[in-house]
Motif scaffolding. Structure first.
Motif, PDB file in Angstrom:
ATOM      1  N   ASP A  98       0.857  -1.186   0.000  1.00 39.68           N
ATOM      2  CA  ASP A  98       0.000   0.000   0.000  1.00 39.68           C
ATOM      3  C   ASP A  98       0.894   1.238   0.000  1.00 39.68           C
ATOM      4  N   THR A  99       0.570   2.194  -0.873  1.00 39.59           N
ATOM      5  CA  THR A  99       1.333   3.438  -0.981  1.00 39.59           C
ATOM      6  C   THR A  99       0.379   4.615  -0.995  1.00 39.59           C
ATOM      7  N   SER A 100       0.702   5.654  -0.252  1.00 37.64           N
ATOM      8  CA  SER A 100      -0.073   6.893  -0.311  1.00 37.64           C
ATOM      9  C   SER A 100       0.892   8.049  -0.531  1.00 37.64           C
ATOM     10  N   TRP A 101       0.489   8.960  -1.371  1.00 37.28           N
ATOM     11  CA  TRP A 101       1.313  10.094  -1.778  1.00 37.28           C
ATOM     12  C   TRP A 101       0.472  11.350  -1.666  1.00 37.28           C
ATOM     13  N   ASP A 102       1.045  12.396  -1.129  1.00 38.04           N
ATOM     14  CA  ASP A 102       0.338  13.657  -0.969  1.00 38.04           C
ATOM     15  C   ASP A 102       1.317  14.781  -1.299  1.00 38.04           C
ATOM     16  N   GLY A 103       0.917  15.687  -2.165  1.00 42.39           N
ATOM     17  CA  GLY A 103       1.853  16.733  -2.532  1.00 42.39           C
ATOM     18  C   GLY A 103       1.188  17.943  -3.140  1.00 42.39           C
ATOM     19  N   SER A 104       1.971  19.001  -3.254  1.00 43.57           N
ATOM     20  CA  SER A 104       1.478  20.213  -3.883  1.00 43.57           C
ATOM     21  C   SER A 104       2.590  20.827  -4.725  1.00 43.57           C
ATOM     22  N   LYS A 105       2.184  21.442  -5.813  1.00 44.20           N
ATOM     23  CA  LYS A 105       3.101  22.135  -6.708  1.00 44.20           C
ATOM     24  C   LYS A 105       2.432  23.450  -7.060  1.00 44.20           C
ATOM     25  N   ALA A 106       3.068  24.543  -6.668  1.00 46.89           N
ATOM     26  CA  ALA A 106       2.481  25.877  -6.836  1.00 46.89           C
ATOM     27  C   ALA A 106       1.128  25.893  -6.118  1.00 46.89           C
ATOM     28  N   ALA A 107       0.025  26.168  -6.801  1.00 44.87           N
ATOM     29  CA  ALA A 107      -1.290  26.243  -6.153  1.00 44.87           C
ATOM     30  C   ALA A 107      -2.067  24.938  -6.303  1.00 44.87           C
ATOM     31  N   ARG A 108      -1.483  23.916  -6.894  1.00 51.51           N
ATOM     32  CA  ARG A 108      -2.188  22.651  -7.150  1.00 51.51           C
ATOM     33  C   ARG A 108      -1.868  21.632  -6.058  1.00 51.51           C
ATOM     34  N   HIS A 109      -2.877  20.888  -5.614  1.00 50.07           N
ATOM     35  CA  HIS A 109      -2.707  19.871  -4.588  1.00 50.07           C
ATOM     36  C   HIS A 109      -3.186  18.530  -5.144  1.00 50.07           C
ATOM     37  N   ASP A 110      -2.373  17.481  -4.979  1.00 47.71           N
ATOM     38  CA  ASP A 110      -2.711  16.149  -5.474  1.00 47.71           C
ATOM     39  C   ASP A 110      -2.514  15.112  -4.384  1.00 47.71           C
ATOM     40  N   SER A 111      -3.343  14.071  -4.424  1.00 45.57           N
ATOM     41  CA  SER A 111      -3.195  12.918  -3.540  1.00 45.57           C
ATOM     42  C   SER A 111      -3.335  11.655  -4.376  1.00 45.57           C
ATOM     43  N   TYR A 112      -2.679  10.604  -3.923  1.00 44.51           N
ATOM     44  CA  TYR A 112      -2.676   9.354  -4.673  1.00 44.51           C
ATOM     45  C   TYR A 112      -2.569   8.201  -3.689  1.00 44.51           C
ATOM     46  N   ASP A 113      -3.392   7.204  -3.868  1.00 47.45           N
ATOM     47  CA  ASP A 113      -3.344   5.992  -3.055  1.00 47.45           C
ATOM     48  C   ASP A 113      -3.374   4.783  -3.979  1.00 47.45           C
ATOM     49  N   ALA A 114      -2.549   3.797  -3.687  1.00 47.68           N
ATOM     50  CA  ALA A 114      -2.514   2.580  -4.494  1.00 47.68           C
ATOM     51  C   ALA A 114      -2.292   1.373  -3.591  1.00 47.68           C
ATOM     52  N   SER A 115      -2.963   0.284  -3.907  1.00 39.34           N
ATOM     53  CA  SER A 115      -2.786  -0.982  -3.205  1.00 39.34           C
ATOM     54  C   SER A 115      -2.514  -2.073  -4.235  1.00 39.34           C
ATOM     55  N   LEU A 116      -1.731  -3.047  -3.837  1.00 36.95           N
ATOM     56  CA  LEU A 116      -1.357  -4.118  -4.749  1.00 36.95           C
ATOM     57  C   LEU A 116      -1.341  -5.437  -3.996  1.00 36.95           C
ATOM     58  N   LEU A 117      -1.952  -6.450  -4.590  1.00 33.45           N
ATOM     59  CA  LEU A 117      -1.938  -7.805  -4.057  1.00 33.45           C
ATOM     60  C   LEU A 117      -1.299  -8.675  -5.122  1.00 33.45           C
ATOM     61  N   GLY A 118      -0.296  -9.454  -4.746  1.00 31.31           N
ATOM     62  CA  GLY A 118       0.400 -10.244  -5.756  1.00 31.31           C
ATOM     63  C   GLY A 118       0.903 -11.571  -5.230  1.00 31.31           C
ATOM     64  N   PHE A 119       1.274 -12.418  -6.153  1.00 31.51           N
ATOM     65  CA  PHE A 119       1.822 -13.735  -5.852  1.00 31.51           C
ATOM     66  C   PHE A 119       3.018 -13.980  -6.767  1.00 31.51           C
ATOM     67  N   GLY A 120       3.978 -14.743  -6.295  1.00 25.91           N
ATOM     68  CA  GLY A 120       5.142 -15.062  -7.112  1.00 25.91           C
ATOM     69  C   GLY A 120       5.669 -16.450  -6.826  1.00 25.91           C
ATOM     70  N   LEU A 121       6.295 -17.016  -7.826  1.00 29.12           N
ATOM     71  CA  LEU A 121       6.929 -18.320  -7.714  1.00 29.12           C
ATOM     72  C   LEU A 121       8.400 -18.139  -8.066  1.00 29.12           C
ATOM     73  N   ARG A 122       9.296 -18.615  -7.216  1.00 25.06           N
ATOM     74  CA  ARG A 122      10.728 -18.452  -7.445  1.00 25.06           C
ATOM     75  C   ARG A 122      11.424 -19.807  -7.406  1.00 25.06           C
ATOM     76  N   HIS A 123      12.258 -20.023  -8.426  1.00 25.67           N
ATOM     77  CA  HIS A 123      13.101 -21.229  -8.461  1.00 25.67           C
ATOM     78  C   HIS A 123      14.539 -20.789  -8.695  1.00 25.67           C
TER      79      HIS A 123
END
Length: 97
Positions: free
Chosen positions: A70-95
């Protein structure tokens, strides 16, 4: 240019029950630019992220892993404000050869 960057990261990996390994990670970062730089202007960003994973050893060289991030990002540039949230569920196989 007056820019300040701070970051922190903490992780742990814990083997248990003979074939399992639990992993966890948390990170935080901040970037703050106090001066105008060309067209970019003043900006600041904060980010937080964490990951959880469980690995099961199928054999000495093969494992399967399931994870959640899970990642959350919050920021502003000049007069603009942005927020971003992302979640990821994954599986992997390693040999390992």
């Amino acid at each position: 240019i007056s820019t300040q960057y701070d970051a922190f990261d903490l992780g742990v990996k814990v083997p248990f029950a003979d074939r399992y390994t639990f992993s966890a990670n948390y990170g935080w970062g901040s970037l703050d630019n106090k001066q105008t730089v060309g067209a970019v202007g003043k900006y600041n960003f904060d980010v937080q992220a964490y990951q959880l994973a469980l690995t099961y050893d199928l054999s000495k060289r093969t494992s399967v892993t399931g994870y959640y991030a899970d990642t959350s990002w919050d920021g502003s540039k000049a007069a603009r404000h942005d927020s971003y949230d992302a979640s990821l569920l994954g599986f992997g196989l390693r040999h390992q050869f």
